[in-house]
Write a protein that holds these residues in place. Sequence first.
Motif, PDB file in Angstrom:
ATOM      1  N   LEU A  93      -6.813  -6.487 -13.779  1.00 28.45           N
ATOM      2  CA  LEU A  93      -5.666  -5.946 -13.063  1.00 28.45           C
ATOM      3  C   LEU A  93      -5.435  -6.682 -11.754  1.00 28.45           C
ATOM      4  CD1 LEU A  93      -5.948  -2.124 -13.726  1.00 28.45           C
ATOM      5  CD2 LEU A  93      -3.896  -3.516 -14.023  1.00 28.45           C
ATOM      6  N   CYS A  94      -6.507  -7.073 -11.086  1.00 31.64           N
ATOM      7  CA  CYS A  94      -6.377  -7.871  -9.868  1.00 31.64           C
ATOM      8  C   CYS A  94      -5.579  -9.140 -10.161  1.00 31.64           C
ATOM      9  CB  CYS A  94      -7.755  -8.251  -9.321  1.00 31.64           C
ATOM     10  SG  CYS A  94      -8.363  -7.161  -8.019  1.00 31.64           S
ATOM     11  N   THR A 184      -6.513   4.683  -5.165  1.00 30.55           N
ATOM     12  CA  THR A 184      -6.446   5.721  -4.142  1.00 30.55           C
ATOM     13  C   THR A 184      -5.183   5.643  -3.300  1.00 30.55           C
ATOM     14  OG1 THR A 184      -7.673   4.287  -2.635  1.00 30.55           O
ATOM     15  CG2 THR A 184      -8.951   5.815  -3.981  1.00 30.55           C
ATOM     16  N   ASP A 185      -4.458   4.536  -3.367  1.00 30.12           N
ATOM     17  CA  ASP A 185      -3.230   4.407  -2.599  1.00 30.12           C
ATOM     18  C   ASP A 185      -2.241   3.570  -3.399  1.00 30.12           C
ATOM     19  OD1 ASP A 185      -1.422   4.660  -0.598  1.00 30.12           O
ATOM     20  OD2 ASP A 185      -2.354   3.188   0.751  1.00 30.12           O
ATOM     21  N   LEU A 186      -0.980   3.876  -3.275  1.00 31.16           N
ATOM     22  CA  LEU A 186       0.046   3.138  -3.992  1.00 31.16           C
ATOM     23  C   LEU A 186       0.817   2.263  -3.015  1.00 31.16           C
ATOM     24  CD1 LEU A 186       1.411   5.880  -6.404  1.00 31.16           C
ATOM     25  CD2 LEU A 186      -0.029   3.931  -6.984  1.00 31.16           C
ATOM     26  N   PRO A 187       1.175   1.057  -3.447  1.00 30.62           N
ATOM     27  CA  PRO A 187       1.882   0.154  -2.545  1.00 30.62           C
ATOM     28  C   PRO A 187       3.309   0.621  -2.320  1.00 30.62           C
ATOM     29  CG  PRO A 187       1.800  -0.792  -4.746  1.00 30.62           C
ATOM     30  CD  PRO A 187       0.986   0.479  -4.784  1.00 30.62           C
ATOM     31  N   VAL A 209       5.759  -8.529   1.467  1.00 32.82           N
ATOM     32  CA  VAL A 209       5.259  -8.630   0.092  1.00 32.82           C
ATOM     33  C   VAL A 209       3.740  -8.457   0.074  1.00 32.82           C
ATOM     34  CG1 VAL A 209       4.842 -10.257  -1.805  1.00 32.82           C
ATOM     35  CG2 VAL A 209       7.154 -10.005  -0.858  1.00 32.82           C
ATOM     36  N   CYS A 210       3.039  -9.130   0.985  1.00 29.80           N
ATOM     37  CA  CYS A 210       1.576  -9.010   1.037  1.00 29.80           C
ATOM     38  C   CYS A 210       1.165  -7.582   1.380  1.00 29.80           C
ATOM     39  CB  CYS A 210       1.010  -9.991   2.057  1.00 29.80           C
ATOM     40  SG  CYS A 210       1.151 -11.732   1.551  1.00 29.80           S
ATOM     41  N   THR A 211       1.877  -6.964   2.313  1.00 30.90           N
ATOM     42  CA  THR A 211       1.599  -5.569   2.669  1.00 30.90           C
ATOM     43  C   THR A 211       1.808  -4.651   1.474  1.00 30.90           C
ATOM     44  OG1 THR A 211       2.254  -5.932   4.968  1.00 30.90           O
ATOM     45  CG2 THR A 211       2.300  -3.658   4.169  1.00 30.90           C
ATOM     46  N   HIS A 212       2.810  -4.959   0.682  1.00 31.40           N
ATOM     47  CA  HIS A 212       3.161  -4.147  -0.475  1.00 31.40           C
ATOM     48  C   HIS A 212       2.048  -4.123  -1.522  1.00 31.40           C
ATOM     49  CE1 HIS A 212       5.696  -2.253  -3.473  1.00 31.40           C
ATOM     50  NE2 HIS A 212       5.527  -3.259  -4.300  1.00 31.40           N
ATOM     51  N   TYR A 213       1.461  -5.282  -1.783  1.00 29.08           N
ATOM     52  CA  TYR A 213       0.480  -5.378  -2.868  1.00 29.08           C
ATOM     53  C   TYR A 213      -0.960  -5.120  -2.435  1.00 29.08           C
ATOM     54  CZ  TYR A 213       4.090  -7.282  -5.916  1.00 29.08           C
ATOM     55  OH  TYR A 213       5.220  -7.432  -6.670  1.00 29.08           O
ATOM     56  N   GLU A 214      -1.242  -5.214  -1.150  1.00 32.83           N
ATOM     57  CA  GLU A 214      -2.631  -5.137  -0.691  1.00 32.83           C
ATOM     58  C   GLU A 214      -3.340  -3.833  -1.064  1.00 32.83           C
ATOM     59  OE1 GLU A 214      -6.167  -6.228   0.328  1.00 32.83           O
ATOM     60  OE2 GLU A 214      -4.430  -7.576   0.212  1.00 32.83           O
ATOM     61  N   PRO A 215      -2.692  -2.649  -0.961  1.00 33.25           N
ATOM     62  CA  PRO A 215      -3.412  -1.423  -1.337  1.00 33.25           C
ATOM     63  C   PRO A 215      -3.907  -1.430  -2.779  1.00 33.25           C
ATOM     64  CG  PRO A 215      -1.462  -0.879  -0.083  1.00 33.25           C
ATOM     65  CD  PRO A 215      -1.364  -2.344  -0.391  1.00 33.25           C
ATOM     66  N   ALA A 218      -6.824  -3.915  -3.037  1.00 37.84           N
ATOM     67  CA  ALA A 218      -8.023  -3.353  -2.400  1.00 37.84           C
ATOM     68  C   ALA A 218      -8.674  -2.316  -3.296  1.00 37.84           C
ATOM     69  CB  ALA A 218      -7.653  -2.744  -1.048  1.00 37.84           C
ATOM     70  N   SER A 219      -7.868  -1.484  -3.944  1.00 36.10           N
ATOM     71  CA  SER A 219      -8.409  -0.453  -4.845  1.00 36.10           C
ATOM     72  C   SER A 219      -9.149  -1.080  -6.006  1.00 36.10           C
ATOM     73  CB  SER A 219      -7.256   0.424  -5.362  1.00 36.10           C
ATOM     74  OG  SER A 219      -6.670   1.168  -4.324  1.00 36.10           O
ATOM     75  N   PHE A 220      -8.561  -2.099  -6.609  1.00 36.79           N
ATOM     76  CA  PHE A 220      -9.204  -2.732  -7.766  1.00 36.79           C
ATOM     77  C   PHE A 220     -10.472  -3.487  -7.370  1.00 36.79           C
ATOM     78  CE2 PHE A 220      -4.659  -2.977  -9.549  1.00 36.79           C
ATOM     79  CZ  PHE A 220      -4.752  -1.678  -9.995  1.00 36.79           C
ATOM     80  N   ARG A 221     -10.455  -4.090  -6.186  1.00 36.52           N
ATOM     81  CA  ARG A 221     -11.643  -4.808  -5.737  1.00 36.52           C
ATOM     82  C   ARG A 221     -12.815  -3.889  -5.482  1.00 36.52           C
ATOM     83  NH1 ARG A 221      -7.728  -7.963  -1.704  1.00 36.52           N
ATOM     84  NH2 ARG A 221      -7.056  -9.666  -3.082  1.00 36.52           N
ATOM     85  N   ARG A 222     -12.505  -2.647  -5.043  1.00 37.55           N
ATOM     86  CA  ARG A 222     -13.587  -1.678  -4.819  1.00 37.55           C
ATOM     87  C   ARG A 222     -14.233  -1.278  -6.135  1.00 37.55           C
ATOM     88  NH1 ARG A 222      -9.935   0.519  -0.995  1.00 37.55           N
ATOM     89  NH2 ARG A 222      -9.201   2.070  -2.479  1.00 37.55           N
TER      90      ARG A 222
END
Length: 222
Positions: A93-94, A184-187, A209-215, A218-222
Amino acid sequence: MTRATETVERIKQFITTSGLQPGDCLPSESDLCDSLGVSRSSVREAVRTLSTLDIVEVQHGRGTFVGNATLRPLVETLTFRMGMLHGEHQQALCEVVEARRGIDLGEADQVCSILRGTNDEELHRLVDQIAEMRRQGESFAELDRSFHITLMHRAGRRIIADLVAAFWEVQAVTMAKLPPSTVTDLPSAHTEILKAAEAGDVNDYRRAVCTHYEPLLASFRR
């Protein structure tokens, strides 16, 4: 190249050289055999193949029509492949989200150039609806899909819009298989993306755009 494969290519060439559009009817099976110089079995096998690719649509009792040539086969193949990655869905997914982000970043100049100085009613409506859904704590997934696809259409990027839709579908189908607590958070930086696009500010657009996708990332990386 097998006879069936060759017939597939000939039918595709016939569609393009004849200027046929989605919904137009193809000649009858016998006429295709005569014009292409191939057997009925080759035509039938070729039509089956083209049907699975969404290039033609067989309507029993009516005939064979030019399909919409969507990226549905790509979506199905990618979601199947991701389903085979047991225990690695989040990493996959990342990659999908990073691909979506990469498309948006790569199209920044085009989007900002075309939308500069505009005030698109539909895009603003989608942004307002997304904001309202967030306030109510409800899902705005379909609105997110519409926003990104519409944005690319407005920029005149029809093929890119199809790719955006395809990756969005792959992401949605795969996310549905994850535990609810995974994300845990939606972009949501739609307002900032649209504002930057209409201002023609490429740097602000890319930051949004980067702000939009970062959450999500971050969730998938955790």
